[in-house]
Every structure is written in C-alpha cells, then in structure tokens.
Design a protein around this motif. Structure first.
Motif, PDB file in Angstrom:
ATOM      1  N   ALA A   9       0.936  -0.972   0.056  1.00 46.01           N
ATOM      2  CA  ALA A   9       0.044   0.098  -0.039  1.00 46.01           C
ATOM      3  C   ALA A   9       0.650   1.339   0.004  1.00 46.01           C
ATOM      4  O   ALA A   9       1.838   1.125   0.721  1.00 46.01           O
ATOM      5  CB  ALA A   9      -0.806   0.077   1.422  1.00 46.01           C
ATOM      6  N   PRO A  10       0.377   2.182  -0.648  1.00 42.28           N
ATOM      7  CA  PRO A  10       1.096   3.553  -0.684  1.00 42.28           C
ATOM      8  C   PRO A  10       1.577   4.171   0.843  1.00 42.28           C
ATOM      9  O   PRO A  10       2.503   4.516   1.003  1.00 42.28           O
ATOM     10  CB  PRO A  10       0.331   4.579  -1.433  1.00 42.28           C
ATOM     11  N   SER A  11       0.495   3.971   1.582  1.00 43.62           N
ATOM     12  CA  SER A  11       0.703   4.476   3.011  1.00 43.62           C
ATOM     13  C   SER A  11       1.815   3.791   3.698  1.00 43.62           C
ATOM     14  O   SER A  11       2.650   4.189   4.541  1.00 43.62           O
ATOM     15  CB  SER A  11      -0.563   4.337   3.644  1.00 43.62           C
ATOM     16  N   GLU A  12       1.953   2.271   3.341  1.00 47.39           N
ATOM     17  CA  GLU A  12       2.904   1.488   4.041  1.00 47.39           C
ATOM     18  C   GLU A  12       4.284   1.990   3.385  1.00 47.39           C
ATOM     19  O   GLU A  12       5.049   2.005   4.188  1.00 47.39           O
ATOM     20  CB  GLU A  12       2.589   0.110   3.628  1.00 47.39           C
ATOM     21  N   LEU A  13       4.242   2.242   2.102  1.00 46.95           N
ATOM     22  CA  LEU A  13       5.541   2.592   1.601  1.00 46.95           C
ATOM     23  C   LEU A  13       6.215   3.912   2.191  1.00 46.95           C
ATOM     24  O   LEU A  13       7.392   4.058   2.131  1.00 46.95           O
ATOM     25  CB  LEU A  13       5.392   2.730   0.087  1.00 46.95           C
ATOM     26  N   ASP A  14       5.358   4.716   2.575  1.00 47.16           N
ATOM     27  CA  ASP A  14       5.572   5.991   3.268  1.00 47.16           C
ATOM     28  C   ASP A  14       6.672   5.635   4.330  1.00 47.16           C
ATOM     29  O   ASP A  14       7.456   6.629   4.902  1.00 47.16           O
ATOM     30  CB  ASP A  14       4.560   6.854   3.511  1.00 47.16           C
ATOM     31  N   THR A  15       6.292   4.711   5.097  1.00 48.18           N
ATOM     32  CA  THR A  15       6.996   4.305   6.310  1.00 48.18           C
ATOM     33  C   THR A  15       8.230   3.896   6.383  1.00 48.18           C
ATOM     34  O   THR A  15       9.384   3.751   7.193  1.00 48.18           O
ATOM     35  CB  THR A  15       6.328   3.510   7.216  1.00 48.18           C
ATOM     36  N   PHE A  16       8.781   3.301   4.758  1.00 44.46           N
ATOM     37  CA  PHE A  16       9.920   2.585   4.647  1.00 44.46           C
ATOM     38  C   PHE A  16      11.041   3.551   4.417  1.00 44.46           C
ATOM     39  O   PHE A  16      10.946   4.781   3.956  1.00 44.46           O
ATOM     40  CB  PHE A  16       9.651   1.740   3.367  1.00 44.46           C
ATOM     41  N   GLU A  17      12.395   3.385   4.859  1.00 41.98           N
ATOM     42  CA  GLU A  17      13.437   4.102   4.544  1.00 41.98           C
ATOM     43  C   GLU A  17      13.810   3.916   3.121  1.00 41.98           C
ATOM     44  O   GLU A  17      13.409   2.771   2.539  1.00 41.98           O
ATOM     45  CB  GLU A  17      14.495   3.772   5.328  1.00 41.98           C
ATOM     46  N   ASP A  18      14.572   4.730   2.694  1.00 36.18           N
ATOM     47  CA  ASP A  18      15.116   4.453   1.111  1.00 36.18           C
ATOM     48  C   ASP A  18      15.836   3.069   0.881  1.00 36.18           C
ATOM     49  O   ASP A  18      15.694   2.515  -0.210  1.00 36.18           O
ATOM     50  CB  ASP A  18      16.252   5.454   0.783  1.00 36.18           C
ATOM     51  N   THR A  19      16.572   2.530   1.812  1.00 34.73           N
ATOM     52  CA  THR A  19      17.234   1.459   1.368  1.00 34.73           C
ATOM     53  C   THR A  19      16.462   0.222   1.649  1.00 34.73           C
ATOM     54  O   THR A  19      16.367  -0.813   0.795  1.00 34.73           O
ATOM     55  CB  THR A  19      18.468   1.110   2.766  1.00 34.73           C
ATOM     56  N   ARG A  20      15.268   0.287   2.289  1.00 37.01           N
ATOM     57  CA  ARG A  20      14.077  -0.703   2.192  1.00 37.01           C
ATOM     58  C   ARG A  20      13.274  -0.621   0.986  1.00 37.01           C
ATOM     59  O   ARG A  20      13.071  -1.642   0.567  1.00 37.01           O
ATOM     60  CB  ARG A  20      13.381  -0.596   3.665  1.00 37.01           C
ATOM     61  N   LEU A  21      13.282   0.758   0.410  1.00 34.74           N
ATOM     62  CA  LEU A  21      12.365   0.524  -0.746  1.00 34.74           C
ATOM     63  C   LEU A  21      13.232   0.025  -1.953  1.00 34.74           C
ATOM     64  O   LEU A  21      12.816  -0.773  -2.741  1.00 34.74           O
ATOM     65  CB  LEU A  21      12.182   2.273  -1.031  1.00 34.74           C
ATOM     66  N   VAL A  22      14.426   0.182  -1.707  1.00 38.15           N
ATOM     67  CA  VAL A  22      15.230  -0.457  -2.927  1.00 38.15           C
ATOM     68  C   VAL A  22      15.325  -1.994  -2.863  1.00 38.15           C
ATOM     69  O   VAL A  22      15.265  -2.728  -3.829  1.00 38.15           O
ATOM     70  CB  VAL A  22      16.721   0.210  -2.684  1.00 38.15           C
ATOM     71  N   GLU A  23      15.665  -2.186  -1.583  1.00 35.82           N
ATOM     72  CA  GLU A  23      15.454  -3.743  -1.429  1.00 35.82           C
ATOM     73  C   GLU A  23      14.009  -4.489  -1.801  1.00 35.82           C
ATOM     74  O   GLU A  23      14.054  -5.490  -2.378  1.00 35.82           O
ATOM     75  CB  GLU A  23      15.714  -4.124   0.237  1.00 35.82           C
ATOM     76  N   GLU A  24      12.935  -3.810  -1.330  1.00 30.64           N
ATOM     77  CA  GLU A  24      11.669  -4.278  -1.786  1.00 30.64           C
ATOM     78  C   GLU A  24      11.571  -4.328  -3.066  1.00 30.64           C
ATOM     79  O   GLU A  24      11.003  -5.245  -3.926  1.00 30.64           O
ATOM     80  CB  GLU A  24      10.442  -3.565  -1.246  1.00 30.64           C
ATOM     81  N   LEU A  25      12.251  -3.341  -4.053  1.00 33.83           N
ATOM     82  CA  LEU A  25      12.007  -3.363  -5.585  1.00 33.83           C
ATOM     83  C   LEU A  25      12.950  -4.434  -6.084  1.00 33.83           C
ATOM     84  O   LEU A  25      12.501  -5.064  -6.925  1.00 33.83           O
ATOM     85  CB  LEU A  25      12.750  -1.929  -6.093  1.00 33.83           C
ATOM     86  N   ARG A  26      14.122  -4.752  -5.515  1.00 35.86           N
ATOM     87  CA  ARG A  26      14.761  -5.764  -5.754  1.00 35.86           C
ATOM     88  C   ARG A  26      14.153  -7.079  -5.633  1.00 35.86           C
ATOM     89  O   ARG A  26      14.098  -8.116  -6.531  1.00 35.86           O
ATOM     90  CB  ARG A  26      16.143  -6.021  -5.158  1.00 35.86           C
ATOM     91  N   LYS A  27      13.451  -7.167  -4.442  1.00 30.64           N
ATOM     92  CA  LYS A  27      12.673  -8.673  -4.493  1.00 30.64           C
ATOM     93  C   LYS A  27      11.456  -8.753  -5.245  1.00 30.64           C
ATOM     94  O   LYS A  27      11.131  -9.818  -5.794  1.00 30.64           O
ATOM     95  CB  LYS A  27      12.026  -8.506  -2.897  1.00 30.64           C
ATOM     96  N   ALA A  28      10.792  -7.370  -5.616  1.00 34.60           N
ATOM     97  CA  ALA A  28       9.654  -7.553  -6.601  1.00 34.60           C
ATOM     98  C   ALA A  28       9.994  -7.810  -8.221  1.00 34.60           C
ATOM     99  O   ALA A  28       9.255  -8.535  -8.802  1.00 34.60           O
ATOM    100  CB  ALA A  28       8.934  -6.164  -6.900  1.00 34.60           C
ATOM    101  N   LYS A  29      11.091  -7.428  -8.326  1.00 40.53           N
ATOM    102  CA  LYS A  29      11.781  -7.656  -9.878  1.00 40.53           C
ATOM    103  C   LYS A  29      12.269  -9.135  -9.831  1.00 40.53           C
ATOM    104  O   LYS A  29      11.890  -9.792 -10.686  1.00 40.53           O
ATOM    105  CB  LYS A  29      12.790  -6.659 -10.137  1.00 40.53           C
ATOM    106  N   GLU A  30      12.616  -9.729  -8.754  1.00 40.16           N
ATOM    107  CA  GLU A  30      13.225 -11.017  -8.796  1.00 40.16           C
ATOM    108  C   GLU A  30      11.873 -12.001  -8.744  1.00 40.16           C
ATOM    109  O   GLU A  30      11.997 -12.795  -9.533  1.00 40.16           O
ATOM    110  CB  GLU A  30      13.964 -11.459  -7.485  1.00 40.16           C
TER     111      GLU A  30
END
Length: 102
Positions: A9-30
C-alpha cells in the motif's frame, strides 16, 4: 516465491526508508522474473500475480522518484526520534532531582 503476499500500500511505503524501498524493489523484480519463467514453462498457477507484482514495482519506482524530487517526505529515522525522547526524559529527571536538592 511468495504466492500469498499482499500488495504494498502507498501508505505503507511512506514508512519505509530508502534502503528498504530499494530492497523491496529488488525482491519484486526477482519475483516478477520467477513468475515470467513459470509462465513460460506452463507452471504458473496465478496469472493475476504478475499484474500485482508489476503494479508493486511501479508503486516503488513512484515513491522513490517522488522522494528524489521532494514531493514525498522521507520518514524520520526511528533511532534518532527515540534518542531525542530519551534525552528529554533524562533532562526532565535530572531537573527534578536538582529541584529536590534545592
């Protein structure tokens, strides 16, 4: 592969730090790669999951870009906030002790 994972959820993404966002992006692409591979080999059970993962990737890219442009605020570091609260409590406690001593 995580078939039962929920969408981000976008509201959930607001609480993530930048490094966690990049990690989530990597996981989603995988995960998208694995889903496409399963689709090509005929082993994919849920075709709707590909669409959901693509949307998650787009959401992650949007949040990252909005933070770069300053449209969306980055979350305050949790450790710094907790340290400030502890310092305030310690200052209040030391002031109380000084008042009692006088």
């Amino acid at each position: 592969m995580a078939i039962g994972t929920k969408e981000l959820a976008p509201s959930e993404l607001d609480t993530f730090e930048d490094t966690r966002l990049v990690e989530e992006l990597r996981k989603a692409k995988e995960e998208l790669f694995n889903l496409r591979f399963q689709s090509a080999t005929g082993q994919l059970e849920s075709h709707g999951r590909i669409r959901a993962v693509k949307r998650d990737i787009a959401r992650l890219y949007t949040v990252i870009r909005e933070r770069e442009l300053g449209i969306r605020a980055t979350p305050a570091p949790v450790e710094a906030t907790k340290a400030k609260k502890k310092a305030k409590k310690a200052d209040a406690a030391s002031e109380a002790v000084k008042e009692e001593a006088e």
